[in-house]
Enzyme design. Structure first.
Site, PDB file in Angstrom:
ATOM      1  N   GLN A 348       1.335  -0.604   0.277  1.00 30.37           N
ATOM      2  CA  GLN A 348       0.116   0.048   0.012  1.00 30.37           C
ATOM      3  C   GLN A 348       1.171   1.184   0.379  1.00 30.37           C
ATOM      4  OE1 GLN A 348      -0.707  -2.504   2.203  1.00 30.37           O
ATOM      5  NE2 GLN A 348      -2.507  -3.051   2.245  1.00 30.37           N
ATOM      6  N   GLN A 370      -0.090  -0.274  -6.090  1.00 33.64           N
ATOM      7  CA  GLN A 370      -1.313  -0.448  -5.425  1.00 33.64           C
ATOM      8  C   GLN A 370      -1.655   0.395  -4.233  1.00 33.64           C
ATOM      9  OE1 GLN A 370      -0.853  -3.879  -2.578  1.00 33.64           O
ATOM     10  NE2 GLN A 370      -2.575  -4.028  -1.309  1.00 33.64           N
ATOM     11  N   ASP A 371      -3.053   0.929  -4.595  1.00 34.30           N
ATOM     12  CA  ASP A 371      -3.216   1.346  -3.496  1.00 34.30           C
ATOM     13  C   ASP A 371      -2.990   2.785  -4.585  1.00 34.30           C
ATOM     14  OD1 ASP A 371      -4.843  -0.624  -2.362  1.00 34.30           O
ATOM     15  OD2 ASP A 371      -4.441   0.515  -0.241  1.00 34.30           O
ATOM     16  N   ASP A 392      -6.502  -3.104  -6.661  1.00 35.50           N
ATOM     17  CA  ASP A 392      -7.321  -1.793  -5.802  1.00 35.50           C
ATOM     18  C   ASP A 392      -6.890  -0.482  -5.722  1.00 35.50           C
ATOM     19  OD1 ASP A 392      -8.138  -4.209  -4.696  1.00 35.50           O
ATOM     20  OD2 ASP A 392      -7.001  -4.200  -3.058  1.00 35.50           O
ATOM     21  N   ARG A 460     -13.127  -5.586  -6.482  1.00 36.13           N
ATOM     22  CA  ARG A 460     -13.594  -6.802  -5.605  1.00 36.13           C
ATOM     23  C   ARG A 460     -14.577  -6.200  -4.104  1.00 36.13           C
ATOM     24  NH1 ARG A 460      -7.952  -8.883  -2.626  1.00 36.13           N
ATOM     25  NH2 ARG A 460      -6.874  -6.918  -2.640  1.00 36.13           N
ATOM     26  N   TRP A 462     -13.840  -4.577  -0.917  1.00 41.04           N
ATOM     27  CA  TRP A 462     -13.407  -4.777   0.151  1.00 41.04           C
ATOM     28  C   TRP A 462     -13.847  -4.521   1.230  1.00 41.04           C
ATOM     29  CZ3 TRP A 462     -10.944   1.254   1.812  1.00 41.04           C
ATOM     30  CH2 TRP A 462     -10.247   1.274   3.071  1.00 41.04           C
TER      31      TRP A 462
END
Length: 555
Positions: A348, A370-371, A392, A460, A462
């Protein structure tokens, strides 16, 4: 011989007395007691009626049943009483966190960072609850007129508590368990308030079930952007008057963005514009709650770049990892690249986090793995922006609309999957979600040669009530035919809301999509329209002021 049972024998007269004393003889209840019992019963009936439909009715009843003259209270007054109790509990939780921080001798770097996040989030929650209480006050507009604002601020207050807890998700101590109950109580109070809000006379319940209104479009932008702001966004650099200039070469007022933000006025009621000249600014920038109506104007994507590398692996929480974090309401940015350069192995690592209500981004790019883009809370609009990432890479629990944007999946680490969106709605009554309108979802340049080696999904869940729609967008062939990915087994598959409507491109075929109860191919333009600018983020009330173009409804 001694009889051991003799000591238990009683005379007959004594047995009669014992029997008589055990029989409940009829007595006359005083009339005053009867009236008191009636009032108590009636009081509880009123409380139960007011709390009908809430997710946490016992908490709701126990909170409002303590109010005197309950029968005379209006619905807004009941919500006010609940929120006042919530404010008290927020302050208590904040105090507990401070005590933990100061009292624990063995506390890890990550735990310290998580507590810091919580304290900031508690402050934000108190402000959001105060605004909600003000909107409920009798001297203000009727609560029904403020309905969408109230929904928005209360939804954000819930999100803050779960964000606080998420900061401890990978810590090994007991701090999370110690503070969890208090934070859940806060969230449950606010959830109950959201349900009671629907009972306010004059609330249009048919609209309340959709996302909060974004409003009508004017010249391609939501109307909450004023005419002056629309001109600012669309004007060339030479035509714009700036309040401050940031330049790496010393030709401006400051050489760092953070210094310029610090110099901007607090709680301004007019737009304050900062020009950030071309250059790479290696810093973490925070636009605090006091810095309202701030605008960053860069010289273009890839020219004005704000870059840093905070990340989870090196001890930062996801919340705190953002290169740029924006909380001050009404924030606008144009022509800027926001980047977190930590890399895919650092997990993250956020490029930009926005918890700014009525914030808008035009022709910006967000670059990480990521993120990448944390659309944390409140109402947000993105127009003609580029977002790059892997896992994500658009996530959070705002009411966020992306219009005419490019979403690019990058090459991840080996054995990783790409997921465009992880929306985090925690409560069924929150008016939050992510809406992708007329965008492109494709592979970035580094993924194109190897895209068959990595699975890529649209999104997806969370959180339990995750909500995402993709409407009239281009979906390239990198997306797996199933379209969507489970988070963990069957978690949220029946409570999420995922929809696709009239998309195009080789990845848009829905014939092999997941068959989850919460997924649907949207066939109704009426249903799809709920997630456009007007019914989602009240765009007609604020986007016109930003000069960012936007389209009101479906193409």
């Amino acid at each position: 011989m001694y009889n051991s049972s003799a000591r238990f024998l009683l005379p007959i007269s004594a047995l009669v007395l014992v029997f008589l004393s055990s029989v409940a003889l009829p007595t006359k209840i005083p009339k005053a007691t009867q009236i008191q019992r009636f009032h108590v019963h009636n009081h509880l009936q009123i409380a139960h009626s007011a709390c009908e439909g809430t997710l946490y009715p016992d908490l709701c009843v126990s909170t409002i049943s303590t109010l005197p003259d309950l029968a005379s209270k209006s619905v807004p007054e009941l919500i006010q009483a609940t929120l006042n109790q919530t404010l008290y509990e927020v302050r208590l939780s904040s105090s507990n966190c401070t005590t933990i921080e100061q009292g624990l001798k063995s506390i890890t770097t990550l735990e310290k960072a998580a507590i810091k996040d919580c304290l900031e989030l508690f402050d934000d929650t108190q402000e959001e609850l105060r605004v909600a209480l003000s909107d409920l006050a009798p001297k203000k507009l009727a609560a029904s007129r403020n309905y969408h604002d109230l929904q928005t601020f209360l939804s954000a207050a819930i999100t803050n508590q779960y964000t606080c807890l998420d900061g401890f998700s990978r810590t090994k101590g007991n701090i999370r368990n110690y503070i969890k109950k208090g934070l859940q109580n806060i969230s449950h109070h606010v959830s109950n308030s959201l349900v009671m809000l629907k009972k306010v006379p004059g609330v249009n319940k048919s609209k309340s079930e959709a996302f909060p209104q974004h409003g009508r479009l004017r010249n391609g932008f939501p109307s909450w952007l004023t005419r002056r702001d629309r001109k600012l966004v669309q004007a060339s650099i030479n035509e714009t008057k700036f309040d401050l200039v940031v330049a790496k070469d010393g030709t401006g007022n400051f050489t760092t963005i953070s210094d310029a933000v610090a110099a901007a006025p607090n709680n301004s009621d007019t737009r304050f514009v900062i020009h950030i000249k071309a250059g790479s600014y290696l810093e973490n920038v925070q636009v605090t709650r006091q810095k309202k109506l701030l605008m960053f104007v860069g010289d273009g994507i890839g020219k004005t770049v704000v870059k840093a590398s905070r990340n989870f692996i090196d001890g930062s929480t996801t919340f705190h990892s953002a290169t740029v974090a924006v909380v001050g309401n009404g924030f606008i940015a144009t022509g800027i690249t926001f980047e977190n350069s930590a890399g895919p192995s650092k997990h993250q690592a956020v490029a930009l986090r926005s918890g700014s209500d009525l914030s808008a981004f035009y022709k910006c790019s967000f670059v990480a793995y990521q993120d990448t883009l944390y659309v944390h809370s409140l109402r947000q609009f993105y127009r003609e922006c580029d977002i790059y990432g892997t896992i994500d890479f658009i996530f959070g629990n705002a009411a966020a609309v992306f219009q005419g944007c490019n979403l690019y999946a990058r090459k991840p680490d080996p054995n990783q999957k790409n997921i465009f969106i992880a929306q985090g709605r925690e409560d069924a009554n929150q008016n939050t979600g992510i809406s992708i309108l007329n965008c492109k979802m494709a592979a970035a340049a580094d993924l194109i040669p190897v895209k068959s080696s990595f699975k890529t999904y649209l999104g997806r869940p969370w959180k339990k009530y995750s909500r995402t729609v993709i409407i009239q967008s281009y979906i390239d062939d990198l997306v797996d035919p199933a379209g969507w990915l489970e988070w963990n087994g069957t978690f949220a598959l029946s409570t999420l809301y995922y929809g696709e409507y009239l998309n195009r491109g080789p990845g848009s075929n829905t014939s092999a999509r997941v068959t989850w109860p919460g997924y649907r191919v949207i066939n109704s333009s009426t249903e799809a329209t709920q997630f456009t600018i007007e019914p989602f983020i009240q765009g007609n009330e604020w986007l016109n002021s930003t000069s960012i173009p936007f389209a009101l409804g479906l193409s």
